[in-house]
Design a protein around this motif. Sequence first.
Motif, mmCIF file in Angstrom:
data_model
loop_
_atom_site.group_PDB
_atom_site.id
_atom_site.type_symbol
_atom_site.label_atom_id
_atom_site.label_comp_id
_atom_site.label_asym_id
_atom_site.label_seq_id
_atom_site.Cartn_x
_atom_site.Cartn_y
_atom_site.Cartn_z
ATOM 1 N N PRO A 1 7.896 -69.106 18.718
ATOM 2 C CA PRO A 1 6.084 -68.508 19.408
ATOM 3 C C PRO A 1 5.501 -67.065 19.091
ATOM 4 C CG PRO A 1 7.832 -68.780 20.789
ATOM 5 C CD PRO A 1 8.619 -69.124 19.601
ATOM 6 N N GLN A 2 6.473 -65.911 18.388
ATOM 7 C CA GLN A 2 6.453 -64.728 19.172
ATOM 8 C C GLN A 2 5.074 -64.236 18.154
ATOM 9 O OE1 GLN A 2 8.823 -66.057 17.477
ATOM 10 N NE2 GLN A 2 10.942 -65.301 18.195
ATOM 11 N N ASP A 3 4.552 -64.656 17.364
ATOM 12 C CA ASP A 3 3.192 -64.630 16.952
ATOM 13 C C ASP A 3 2.341 -66.094 17.449
ATOM 14 O OD1 ASP A 3 4.049 -62.412 15.052
ATOM 15 O OD2 ASP A 3 5.459 -63.443 13.475
ATOM 16 N N LEU A 4 2.995 -66.652 16.890
ATOM 17 C CA LEU A 4 1.535 -67.789 17.506
ATOM 18 C C LEU A 4 2.667 -69.201 18.157
ATOM 19 C CD1 LEU A 4 -1.180 -69.588 17.060
ATOM 20 C CD2 LEU A 4 -0.041 -69.930 14.317
ATOM 21 N N ALA A 5 2.005 -69.134 19.111
ATOM 22 C CA ALA A 5 2.695 -70.886 19.878
ATOM 23 C C ALA A 5 1.751 -71.711 19.242
ATOM 24 C CB ALA A 5 2.440 -70.453 21.810
ATOM 25 N N VAL A 6 2.579 -72.517 18.959
ATOM 26 C CA VAL A 6 1.635 -73.830 19.018
ATOM 27 C C VAL A 6 2.213 -75.311 19.744
ATOM 28 C CG1 VAL A 6 1.531 -75.963 17.279
ATOM 29 C CG2 VAL A 6 1.917 -73.523 16.615
ATOM 30 N N LEU A 7 1.169 -76.159 20.435
ATOM 31 C CA LEU A 7 0.492 -76.962 21.290
ATOM 32 C C LEU A 7 0.587 -78.359 20.765
ATOM 33 C CD1 LEU A 7 1.546 -77.931 24.134
ATOM 34 C CD2 LEU A 7 -0.681 -76.496 25.620
ATOM 35 N N GLY A 8 0.902 -79.381 20.826
ATOM 36 C CA GLY A 8 0.779 -80.364 19.932
ATOM 37 C C GLY A 8 0.422 -81.448 21.254
ATOM 38 N N PHE A 9 0.374 -82.829 20.570
ATOM 39 C CA PHE A 9 0.237 -84.179 22.002
ATOM 40 C C PHE A 9 1.029 -84.945 21.405
ATOM 41 C CE2 PHE A 9 -1.128 -87.876 23.247
ATOM 42 C CZ PHE A 9 -1.414 -87.488 24.265
ATOM 43 N N THR A 10 1.703 -85.335 21.527
ATOM 44 C CA THR A 10 2.381 -86.405 20.599
ATOM 45 C C THR A 10 2.443 -88.022 21.512
ATOM 46 O OG1 THR A 10 4.856 -87.747 20.186
ATOM 47 C CG2 THR A 10 4.788 -85.892 22.109
ATOM 48 N N ASP A 11 1.751 -88.833 20.802
ATOM 49 C CA ASP A 11 1.490 -90.990 21.303
ATOM 50 C C ASP A 11 2.240 -91.950 20.907
ATOM 51 O OD1 ASP A 11 0.029 -90.238 18.971
ATOM 52 O OD2 ASP A 11 -1.887 -90.528 19.563
ATOM 53 N N ASP A 12 3.408 -90.865 19.958
ATOM 54 C CA ASP A 12 4.157 -92.359 19.087
ATOM 55 C C ASP A 12 5.670 -91.675 19.716
ATOM 56 O OD1 ASP A 12 4.387 -90.018 18.174
ATOM 57 O OD2 ASP A 12 4.278 -91.259 16.042
ATOM 58 N N GLY A 13 5.393 -90.295 19.893
ATOM 59 C CA GLY A 13 7.660 -89.896 20.473
ATOM 60 C C GLY A 13 8.276 -89.361 19.025
ATOM 61 N N SER A 14 7.321 -89.164 18.646
ATOM 62 C CA SER A 14 8.005 -88.708 17.035
ATOM 63 C C SER A 14 7.673 -86.923 16.823
ATOM 64 C CB SER A 14 7.529 -89.337 15.844
ATOM 65 O OG SER A 14 5.846 -88.759 15.377
ATOM 66 N N ALA A 15 7.376 -86.251 18.145
ATOM 67 C CA ALA A 15 7.136 -85.146 17.817
ATOM 68 C C ALA A 15 8.123 -84.389 17.450
ATOM 69 C CB ALA A 15 6.819 -84.511 19.103
ATOM 70 N N ALA A 16 9.532 -84.232 17.862
ATOM 71 C CA ALA A 16 11.320 -83.398 18.034
ATOM 72 C C ALA A 16 10.930 -84.550 16.373
ATOM 73 C CB ALA A 16 12.415 -84.476 18.671
ATOM 74 N N GLN A 17 10.495 -84.968 15.749
ATOM 75 C CA GLN A 17 10.836 -85.516 14.463
ATOM 76 C C GLN A 17 10.226 -84.604 13.090
ATOM 77 O OE1 GLN A 17 10.521 -89.320 13.297
ATOM 78 N NE2 GLN A 17 11.252 -90.515 15.339
#
Length: 270
Positions: free
Chosen positions: A205-221
Amino acid sequence: MPSLPPLSPIALIAPRLDSGPAAQATQACSELLAPAGYYLAAAPWQDARTLPLLAELRPAAALIIGPLDDSGLRAALAALEIPVVETWSASAQALDSAVVIDNAEAGRMAARHLAEKRHALVACISADNPWERARREGFISSAAALGLEQVADIVQPEVQHMNDGRMAFLRLLATNTIFDAVFCTSDLLAAAAVSEAHNRDLHVPQDLAVLGFTDDGSAAQWVQGLTTLGVDAAALGRRAGQLLLDRLQGERGAGQHDMMDVVFQARLST
């Protein structure tokens, strides 16, 4: 071997069935319904050519993925006088009952998190569907109230694959604006943003922070260490299935509105 009793259909009405969250929710719902004698019957019921067949199916109930906004379909279901459960995002006036996420609050939570992290120049990338529009609108309104400067707002018409997400991020870069954080209304969009950022030697996140939304539990994948908001799609499917059973068995009346909790998971990407 004794024959099994015939199952009764529950009409499954969805804009698409190949998205991860919808598939996971409907699978969990069908597994709960089957022992009670019901199965989900999927077809393009909202198509004007198919809609007349809905009455011939004689469904015991209907499960809707997304809001029931199509007037023809809404009228057809009302005429059947069966339990109807909308999921993920309900119409302004639900026909019967709903199991939904507070998508607007998810967007507001994203804005609050970025403000707490002292990001000042933010962007939003979303897909054009009812639940992601609500997340986008919640984010935009809250970001403005918190004094964040929204420098870009990208709505990608179709997001089914990673390349669609990459195109959305490239559209964001093409605005030639400076931003230090981006809220993506799905994990696929967030994963694509992180991937393209790395391709351009931008550090997250040093240059760009990214925030998402996971609705199937796959974000970590998708991306290890991705900060997300989210909901358990399978739990939502089970909740919807139980509500359908309760309505069919007369244990709950029409007008039910169940809200699923949105969970925040802070990781390394912000």
